[in-house]
Design an enzyme around this catalytic site. Structure first.
Site, PDB file in Angstrom:
ATOM      1  N   GLU A 178      13.697  -3.379  -3.957  1.00  0.00           N
ATOM      2  CA  GLU A 178      12.781  -3.665  -5.060  1.00  0.00           C
ATOM      3  C   GLU A 178      13.447  -3.376  -6.399  1.00  0.00           C
ATOM      4  O   GLU A 178      13.287  -4.126  -7.358  1.00  0.00           O
ATOM      5  CB  GLU A 178      11.511  -2.819  -4.915  1.00  0.00           C
ATOM      6  CG  GLU A 178      10.494  -3.057  -6.027  1.00  0.00           C
ATOM      7  CD  GLU A 178       9.302  -2.114  -5.942  1.00  0.00           C
ATOM      8  OE1 GLU A 178       8.364  -2.301  -6.737  1.00  0.00           O
ATOM      9  OE2 GLU A 178       9.318  -1.199  -5.117  1.00  0.00           O
ATOM     10  N   GLY A 234       0.816  -1.202   0.000  1.00  0.00           N
ATOM     11  CA  GLY A 234       0.000   0.000   0.000  1.00  0.00           C
ATOM     12  C   GLY A 234       0.851   1.254   0.000  1.00  0.00           C
ATOM     13  O   GLY A 234       1.012   1.893   1.051  1.00  0.00           O
ATOM     14  N   SER A 245       9.312   5.543 -11.109  1.00  0.00           N
ATOM     15  CA  SER A 245       9.352   5.645 -12.568  1.00  0.00           C
ATOM     16  C   SER A 245      10.785   5.832 -13.059  1.00  0.00           C
ATOM     17  O   SER A 245      11.667   6.297 -12.333  1.00  0.00           O
ATOM     18  CB  SER A 245       8.483   6.810 -13.037  1.00  0.00           C
ATOM     19  OG  SER A 245       9.113   8.043 -12.736  1.00  0.00           O
TER      20      SER A 245
END
Length: 383
Positions: free
Chosen positions: A244, A127, A368
């Protein structure tokens, strides 16, 4: 240029290769090879097999299921797993909240969550992103207000990948609106069966249901589910995102798909332009693999190397480039994405366009690629 392994590491590679190709069900591996969407049951079955043999979370501390491997052995494990078409352990569990809890969680949280996280007895959701807080994650608005022994959470999260399967969700929430935005964020762990937690599907451009929006309306969360200190969530988020980004450079699976594409190309390989595209992608993947080795070699202290942003940037670009190549090789047959199994067209041609469309997300999630270029310019180039 080829990496030459020692006899010990070569034996380790052979051990991993044998296990992955004999112990994980062929049906699951065939689904990965065909680039199909896996069911929840397939993901859980695969990870539990790995976990039962100590191969699901080798990068975790040994007391919680990790293995005392060298960085090269971890790289070999990852490469052979992807080469064998074995599903990568669920990233939300293995690469995100697991390492965060091992690093920042209380002893009670570690004992409660880490074993079930490794075995996928708990399926975690992430989340983080919100409608107005994507790449600018620090602008998140979901609030958590202390009320006695609980926090009361209100807000919305979006792009929650596989949230329809989630048992728990790790959340970034705003706990102090009066300070600098990065300084007023905390991380909470929330049971997704808690009243007034609502998951709503988002249909993607490829027609699939992979992501969701999640709403929180006066959701009461025990204060013991706070990870680390109050308002320390930004530190934990940076740690998680660094890990990640290392994991979103799937060198092994991209190499595997590129090798499959050579088989699919057939006579098209005689075209010099097609052959040149293959050669360029193979060279860039080798360079990315060597960069990945450098990153993991400098991440052994638990802090991801700044070059993890390079892996995220280039790894996702190459993923997308290979998916585009497959669409081009399929030609007009790539338009048959809606054709069922009764179609006479090869499955790879029918999967070409959905995979291509789905991977448009790769340059957005995990921060991004535009944000990664800014990180690279500041932390590596010093601009």
């Amino acid at each position: 240029m080829q990496l030459e392994l020692s006899a010990e590491d070569a034996a380790f590679r052979d051990e991993m290769r044998t296990f992955f190709t004999t112990q994980v069900p062929q049906e699951i591996r065939d689904a990965v090879a065909a680039r199909r969407e896996l069911t929840k049951e397939q993901v859980v079955e695969s990870q539990r097999i790995l976990n039962e043999h100590g191969l699901a979370v080798p990068h975790w501390p040994t007391e919680w299921g990790g293995r005392d491997w060298t960085e090269l052995q971890r790289h070999i494990w990852n490469e052979e797993l992807q080469r064998a078409n074995v599903p990568i352990p669920l990233a939300f569990n293995a690469s995100m909240i697991g390492p965060v809890l091992a690093q920042f969680g209380s002893q009670e949280q570690k004992e409660k969550f880490l074993p079930k996280t490794a075995s996928l007895e708990i399926w975690w959701s992430q989340g983080f992103s919100e409608p107005d807080a994507g790449s600018d994650l620090a602008s998140l608005r979901t609030t958590a207000v202390r009320d006695g022994d609980h926090f009361v959470v209100n807000g919305q999260k979006t792009w929650t990948t596989l949230g329809q399967y989630g048992d728990w969700i790790f959340m970034l929430v705003r706990t102090d609106p009066e300070v600098k935005k990065q300084a007023g964020i905390s991380m909470l762990l929330i049971d997704m069966t808690t009243p007034r937690v609502t998951v709503r599907p988002i249909e993607l451009i490829d027609g699939g249901h992979e992501v969701n929006e999640v709403w929180f309306e006066d959701v009461r969360v025990p204060a013991e589910n706070l990870v680390g200190e109050l308002n320390s969530g930004w530190t934990q988020a940076k740690f998680l995102l660094g890990n990640e980004r290392v994991g979103v450079a799937p060198v092994g699976s991209t190499k595997r798909v590129l090798a499959q594409a050579k088989e699919w190309a057939g006579d098209q390989l005689s075209d010099p332009m097609v052959a040149a595209r293959f050669a360029e992608l193979e060279n860039e993947l080798l360079a990315l693999e060597l960069t990945a080795l450098r990153v993991v070699a400098h991440s052994s202290d638990g802090e991801p190397h700044p070059a993890s942003s390079v892996l995220k940037l280039k790894g996702t670009e190459l993923q997308q480039a290979v998916s585009e190549l497959v669409v081009d090789l399929a030609g007009p047959a790539s338009l048959a994405s809606g054709a069922g199994d009764e179609s006479e067209l090869p499955e790879w041609t029918r999967r070409a366009t959905p995979v291509y469309l789905n991977l448009r997300k790769a340059s957005i999630y995990g921060g991004s690629n535009e944000i990664q270029r800014q990180i690279i310019s500041r932390t590596i180039l010093g601009l």
